[in-house]
Motif scaffolding. Sequence first.
Motif, PDB file in Angstrom:
ATOM      1  N   GLU A 424       0.730  -1.176  -0.084  1.00 18.79           N
ATOM      2  CA  GLU A 424      -0.013   0.142  -0.050  1.00 18.79           C
ATOM      3  C   GLU A 424       0.981   1.269   0.002  1.00 18.79           C
ATOM      4  OE1 GLU A 424      -3.425   0.800   0.187  1.00 18.79           O
ATOM      5  OE2 GLU A 424      -4.549  -0.683   0.802  1.00 18.79           O
ATOM      6  N   GLY A 425       2.072   1.163   0.196  1.00 16.38           N
ATOM      7  CA  GLY A 425       2.953   2.455   0.305  1.00 16.38           C
ATOM      8  C   GLY A 425       2.908   2.833   1.545  1.00 16.38           C
ATOM      9  N   ILE A 426       2.468   2.411   2.623  1.00 19.96           N
ATOM     10  CA  ILE A 426       2.419   2.898   4.015  1.00 19.96           C
ATOM     11  C   ILE A 426       3.780   3.052   4.770  1.00 19.96           C
ATOM     12  CG2 ILE A 426       1.464   2.396   6.374  1.00 19.96           C
ATOM     13  CD1 ILE A 426      -0.905   0.897   4.939  1.00 19.96           C
ATOM     14  N   ILE A 427       4.593   2.040   4.706  1.00 17.11           N
ATOM     15  CA  ILE A 427       5.830   2.038   5.290  1.00 17.11           C
ATOM     16  C   ILE A 427       6.770   3.148   4.263  1.00 17.11           C
ATOM     17  CG2 ILE A 427       7.925   0.837   5.941  1.00 17.11           C
ATOM     18  CD1 ILE A 427       6.184  -1.221   6.475  1.00 17.11           C
ATOM     19  N   ASP A 428       7.576   3.908   4.909  1.00 15.01           N
ATOM     20  CA  ASP A 428       8.154   4.772   3.980  1.00 15.01           C
ATOM     21  C   ASP A 428       9.292   4.334   2.997  1.00 15.01           C
ATOM     22  OD1 ASP A 428       8.658   7.202   6.865  1.00 15.01           O
ATOM     23  OD2 ASP A 428       6.979   6.810   5.481  1.00 15.01           O
ATOM     24  N   ASP A 429       9.351   4.972   1.945  1.00 11.98           N
ATOM     25  CA  ASP A 429      10.222   4.490   0.870  1.00 11.98           C
ATOM     26  C   ASP A 429      11.819   5.000   1.135  1.00 11.98           C
ATOM     27  OD1 ASP A 429       8.129   3.536  -0.846  1.00 11.98           O
ATOM     28  OD2 ASP A 429       7.791   5.332  -1.585  1.00 11.98           O
ATOM     29  N   ILE A 430      12.035   5.594   2.490  1.00 11.71           N
ATOM     30  CA  ILE A 430      13.320   5.932   2.728  1.00 11.71           C
ATOM     31  C   ILE A 430      14.114   4.764   3.024  1.00 11.71           C
ATOM     32  CG2 ILE A 430      12.548   8.271   3.668  1.00 11.71           C
ATOM     33  CD1 ILE A 430      12.925   7.209   6.595  1.00 11.71           C
ATOM     34  N   VAL A 434      15.964  -4.486   2.628  1.00 16.43           N
ATOM     35  CA  VAL A 434      14.727  -5.131   3.079  1.00 16.43           C
ATOM     36  C   VAL A 434      14.438  -5.303   4.450  1.00 16.43           C
ATOM     37  CG1 VAL A 434      15.602  -7.435   2.649  1.00 16.43           C
ATOM     38  CG2 VAL A 434      13.358  -7.044   2.278  1.00 16.43           C
ATOM     39  N   GLN A 435      15.533  -5.635   5.068  1.00 14.36           N
ATOM     40  CA  GLN A 435      15.631  -6.026   6.573  1.00 14.36           C
ATOM     41  C   GLN A 435      15.110  -4.763   7.249  1.00 14.36           C
ATOM     42  OE1 GLN A 435      15.942  -9.099   7.867  1.00 14.36           O
ATOM     43  NE2 GLN A 435      14.960  -7.869   9.474  1.00 14.36           N
ATOM     44  N   GLU A 436      15.596  -3.573   6.866  1.00 11.80           N
ATOM     45  CA  GLU A 436      15.154  -2.262   7.527  1.00 11.80           C
ATOM     46  C   GLU A 436      13.611  -2.040   7.406  1.00 11.80           C
ATOM     47  OE1 GLU A 436      17.490   0.660   5.515  1.00 11.80           O
ATOM     48  OE2 GLU A 436      19.392   0.379   6.560  1.00 11.80           O
ATOM     49  N   ILE A 437      13.113  -2.526   5.887  1.00 10.95           N
ATOM     50  CA  ILE A 437      11.974  -2.233   5.654  1.00 10.95           C
ATOM     51  C   ILE A 437      10.769  -3.105   6.850  1.00 10.95           C
ATOM     52  CG2 ILE A 437       9.812  -2.623   3.992  1.00 10.95           C
ATOM     53  CD1 ILE A 437      11.910  -1.945   1.938  1.00 10.95           C
ATOM     54  N   GLY A 441       8.184  -2.365   9.741  1.00  8.20           N
ATOM     55  CA  GLY A 441       6.735  -2.903   9.859  1.00  8.20           C
ATOM     56  C   GLY A 441       6.648  -3.450  11.456  1.00  8.20           C
ATOM     57  N   HIS A 442       7.764  -4.290  11.871  1.00  5.54           N
ATOM     58  CA  HIS A 442       7.538  -4.848  13.093  1.00  5.54           C
ATOM     59  C   HIS A 442       7.731  -3.830  14.276  1.00  5.54           C
ATOM     60  CE1 HIS A 442       8.018  -9.164  12.400  1.00  5.54           C
ATOM     61  NE2 HIS A 442       8.916  -8.830  11.500  1.00  5.54           N
ATOM     62  N   GLU A 443       8.213  -2.502  13.932  1.00  5.06           N
ATOM     63  CA  GLU A 443       8.133  -1.436  15.106  1.00  5.06           C
ATOM     64  C   GLU A 443       6.591  -0.988  15.143  1.00  5.06           C
ATOM     65  OE1 GLU A 443      10.464   2.665  15.657  1.00  5.06           O
ATOM     66  OE2 GLU A 443       9.425   2.399  13.770  1.00  5.06           O
ATOM     67  N   LEU A 444       5.855  -0.827  13.816  1.00  7.53           N
ATOM     68  CA  LEU A 444       4.469  -0.317  13.918  1.00  7.53           C
ATOM     69  C   LEU A 444       3.733  -1.372  14.748  1.00  7.53           C
ATOM     70  CD1 LEU A 444       4.189   0.710  10.190  1.00  7.53           C
ATOM     71  CD2 LEU A 444       4.538   2.247  12.306  1.00  7.53           C
ATOM     72  N   LEU A 445       3.884  -2.600  14.542  1.00 11.96           N
ATOM     73  CA  LEU A 445       2.994  -3.843  14.805  1.00 11.96           C
ATOM     74  C   LEU A 445       3.320  -3.677  16.774  1.00 11.96           C
ATOM     75  CD1 LEU A 445       3.027  -6.482  12.684  1.00 11.96           C
ATOM     76  CD2 LEU A 445       1.156  -4.985  13.080  1.00 11.96           C
ATOM     77  N   ALA A 659      13.520  -8.494  -1.994  1.00  7.88           N
ATOM     78  CA  ALA A 659      13.599  -9.927  -1.397  1.00  7.88           C
ATOM     79  C   ALA A 659      13.036 -10.721  -2.360  1.00  7.88           C
ATOM     80  CB  ALA A 659      12.435  -9.891  -0.193  1.00  7.88           C
ATOM     81  N   MET A 660      13.529 -12.036  -2.626  1.00  6.95           N
ATOM     82  CA  MET A 660      13.257 -12.964  -3.440  1.00  6.95           C
ATOM     83  C   MET A 660      13.103 -14.379  -2.913  1.00  6.95           C
ATOM     84  SD  MET A 660      14.927 -13.705  -7.277  1.00  6.95           S
ATOM     85  CE  MET A 660      16.389 -14.549  -6.803  1.00  6.95           C
ATOM     86  N   GLU A 661      12.386 -15.234  -3.435  1.00  3.58           N
ATOM     87  CA  GLU A 661      12.140 -16.526  -3.175  1.00  3.58           C
ATOM     88  C   GLU A 661      11.972 -17.206  -4.367  1.00  3.58           C
ATOM     89  OE1 GLU A 661       8.882 -17.400  -0.551  1.00  3.58           O
ATOM     90  OE2 GLU A 661       9.623 -16.232   1.219  1.00  3.58           O
ATOM     91  N   ILE A 662      12.958 -18.344  -4.491  1.00  2.03           N
ATOM     92  CA  ILE A 662      13.063 -18.839  -6.229  1.00  2.03           C
ATOM     93  C   ILE A 662      13.091 -20.271  -6.171  1.00  2.03           C
ATOM     94  CG2 ILE A 662      15.423 -18.385  -6.274  1.00  2.03           C
ATOM     95  CD1 ILE A 662      14.846 -17.480  -9.189  1.00  2.03           C
ATOM     96  N   THR A 663      12.632 -20.977  -7.255  1.00  4.62           N
ATOM     97  CA  THR A 663      12.854 -22.411  -7.316  1.00  4.62           C
ATOM     98  C   THR A 663      13.863 -22.259  -8.646  1.00  4.62           C
ATOM     99  OG1 THR A 663      10.624 -22.742  -6.682  1.00  4.62           O
ATOM    100  CG2 THR A 663      11.804 -24.550  -8.016  1.00  4.62           C
ATOM    101  N   ILE A 664      14.802 -23.234  -8.694  1.00  5.29           N
ATOM    102  CA  ILE A 664      15.730 -23.327  -9.815  1.00  5.29           C
ATOM    103  C   ILE A 664      15.762 -24.862 -10.058  1.00  5.29           C
ATOM    104  CG2 ILE A 664      18.081 -23.177 -10.123  1.00  5.29           C
ATOM    105  CD1 ILE A 664      18.228 -20.451  -8.910  1.00  5.29           C
ATOM    106  N   GLN A 665      15.866 -25.166 -11.418  1.00  5.83           N
ATOM    107  CA  GLN A 665      16.016 -26.651 -11.912  1.00  5.83           C
ATOM    108  C   GLN A 665      17.194 -27.022 -12.686  1.00  5.83           C
ATOM    109  OE1 GLN A 665      10.921 -26.985 -12.189  1.00  5.83           O
ATOM    110  NE2 GLN A 665      12.191 -27.460 -13.930  1.00  5.83           N
TER     111      GLN A 665
END
Length: 898
Positions: A424-430, A434-437, A441-445, A659-665
């Motif tokens: 939604e763009g609620i968390i600042d783009d600054i 990814v861990q900072e983002i 989020g955890h801080e807000l909760l 952030a990425m999760e991936i399958t490789i064959q």
Amino acid sequence: MIDSIINLIWSPMKEYVYKESKYVLAWESNMSALEKEMLELNSKIEDLQSKVDAADRQGKNLTSESKSLLDRAKKLQEQSKKMEERCKTMSKCLAGIPLDVFSGYQLSKKAEDLLPEVKESVTKISTVVNNVARAESMPQRFQERLVNQALGVDSVLEQLQRHVQDVNVRVVGVYGMAAVGKTVLLGELNNQLREMDLDCIIWVDMPKDSSVDKVQDVVGQWLGITWQDTTPQKERARLITRQLNKSKFMLILDEVWKPLDLAKVGIPIPRRPSQSKIILATRIEGMCGELNADVTVRVECMDWKEAWTLFEETVGKQLINSNKEIRKHAKQLFLKCGGLPLALTKLGRAMATRKSVYEWQLALTTIDIAPWDLLGKEIFSDILRPSYDNLANDKLRTCLLYCSLYPEGFSIYKEWIIDYCIGEGIIDDIYIDVQEIYNKGHELLGILKAASLLEEGEDEDSVKMHPVVRGLALWIACDYGEKPNKWLVRPQADLHEAPMAEKWKAAERVSLMRNNITEISEIPESPNVQTLMLQHNRRLVKICDGFFTFMTKLRVLDISHTGITELPAGVGVMTELRYLDLCGTGIKQLPSEIGKLKQLRFLLLSYMKQLAVFPTEVISNLTKLQVFYMYNSYGDWKVGSIGNGVDFDELNALKQLTAMEITIQSVHALQRLAQSHRLVTRTSKLHIRACQGLTTIDMPYCTILGRVMRRLRELRVSDSDELKEVIIVDCDSEYGETDALPKLEILGLYRLSKAKIFCYGGCLRSLTHLNINGCGEMEHLIYLGDDDDDDDEVSEEDEKEDGEQVSGTVIDAFPNLKMLLLKKMPKLKSLSEGRITLAFPSLEYLGVFNCPNLKKLKLKAEKLKMVLGTMQWWDGLEWEDDSMKSLLQPLFRKKAFL
């Protein structure tokens, strides 16, 4: 001369004898006069005592004169009573003279002496009886508070009483959600404190607009301190401090909303040991820390038994027991209050006149979709809303409102909410990393939890929303109850059909998750919808083409874990879409229209095992994509001219990917991933599936995976027939100098026909879950060093040389492993080779299924809680000694499969 001398001596003696004999002759009249005056004095004592008691109940301080007069009058009353009792026991002659002349003389003389004192007391009491309390400028010791019965807080009240008595506790913090009973609790405590040896008990209500000056005014009135309006704040503080430093005081601050500088007010922190205390009540846990509370006490909602009793008594037992259906609905309905006393009372009063089953059925629906219609708007507007308004910003408010889209009482995984907020763009783009983002989020909760607006979920990774707080969120989201369909929220409501299209017109958020909807066949005209949640409708197999035609403002779309096999035509119109979750669906082919979703930040395609066709140039067009998940899903990547699927380099085009999760064959795709520093450092989950040519994986250095997979949390390797070695190496050895997999928590090895795990003195420090399934060649869980050395073939001479060193070797390859699952391993004989013992210092759960040759359990696991397996396997185990069996027997749980 002699006559003169005689007369000189006799006259005084005569007068003395006459005077003293009068006491004997008038003893009855003197006692009667005293009794008469005492009747009036007794009446005055009653009046004065009544006034004194009234002043004491109001917490007023008595004047010194009134206290002195009352004490003296009571002493006179006691003396008179004793004299009357003694008089009644005396005998007298016919002339009225007491036979015990000396006693009669003493009583008569004492009565005459007391008479003027009694008259004086009567007069003085008459003048002060209406002014027993000091003027308002004098300190007010105590004021009794009118409180309702404190329900379900006996244990908390006992805690507070202990803290109040503890001379080493100076500041006590009491916190809990709105309407849970904090004020009632402190009111009860306040009324009990009057029995303590305290000079003053000060109560200060702390509204949201409270300030240092306002608190000073209230405290000053309690202490009887007066000042001019122009008196500086520091001078007021000095006067308050001087008074409190001379007193044993109890300061109660009720409903603290923001930090209060006690020093500026003039309130000294008591020095240990001290009977003085400061007690604060707040909805915000952090306020206890702001005011340096030595101890904190959380006020919880009522337990279910107490809550039912209150609800039953409020509604009326006769009504509830009048019909089995009503009683069943009542049992369901009271749970919707979550044990909140005020809500239970409000709901009970609302239901007290509803005597038909239909009314109770309607109430169950109403409390889910519009609880304000049952509980009354006041509980939301006056009691609960201030907690929402007090939040620092709209990010927190939106985050809270999002939680109401989930079912009541549902344990919400924190990262779901965080993902939606990012989308939604609620968390600042600054935040770039990814861990900072996610940290943000955890801080807000965390802030919402500290504000008593969210609760702990089933584990540390989840949160819950109290039913009444959820009602508050929906009331606010629906324009304070004026537009009930603005948020069309019916999760887990056992719906078999979606709401009619007409209901969608005014909707901005729609949550129909976790229902039994099978098909959506209408196209709703809903241009304002921003969020649509349809996840976990397992029977949903079709969404009509054109369904999204009018949803041009849609930002979040979640249709994960549904039965759909294709997306409806027209998804390209959702040009504002930022979050798309298709995980766990049966979709076989993604439409090329996905590439038109230029604003997309999240694209989640994990666990889509049927996904076989992925259009080219779709991923590379999604230039704003931040999160891309395709774990245990499509994995046919093209590398150069090798392969037929999507070009792997399209992933490299995602410059904003965090952030990425991936399958490789294929080994080629795996190597290309390892060569891309940006992609490999953003990979959190990796599934290597049917990877021909892959023979070795070394961990934690991970040469084949890349040297910087520092965010990888889960690794799954499956169906790779050529893989022979999974090597755990020492990070300080020739293989490397640093742990390249510092966050790897979950490792799964599935259907690897030739694979074995070798340990070269290293360990996977962060691994918590190890799942091995269908690895048919494994005879031991761990092999040591070179697999050419068979421990069973060690010569007798070598064995003697090694002696205790061999038999005592303990390997600790998984120091933080909590769960170990072993399945379908027909050749598995033991956990380790020969006489080696595997240590699992953190292991809690061990599961063994379809491992018929695992006859020995040789391990060291002090924290083990449960061993799972079939009874046939357990009964077939062979034990080297009975101590191991007796240790594990109580932990065994029969289970056919897992």
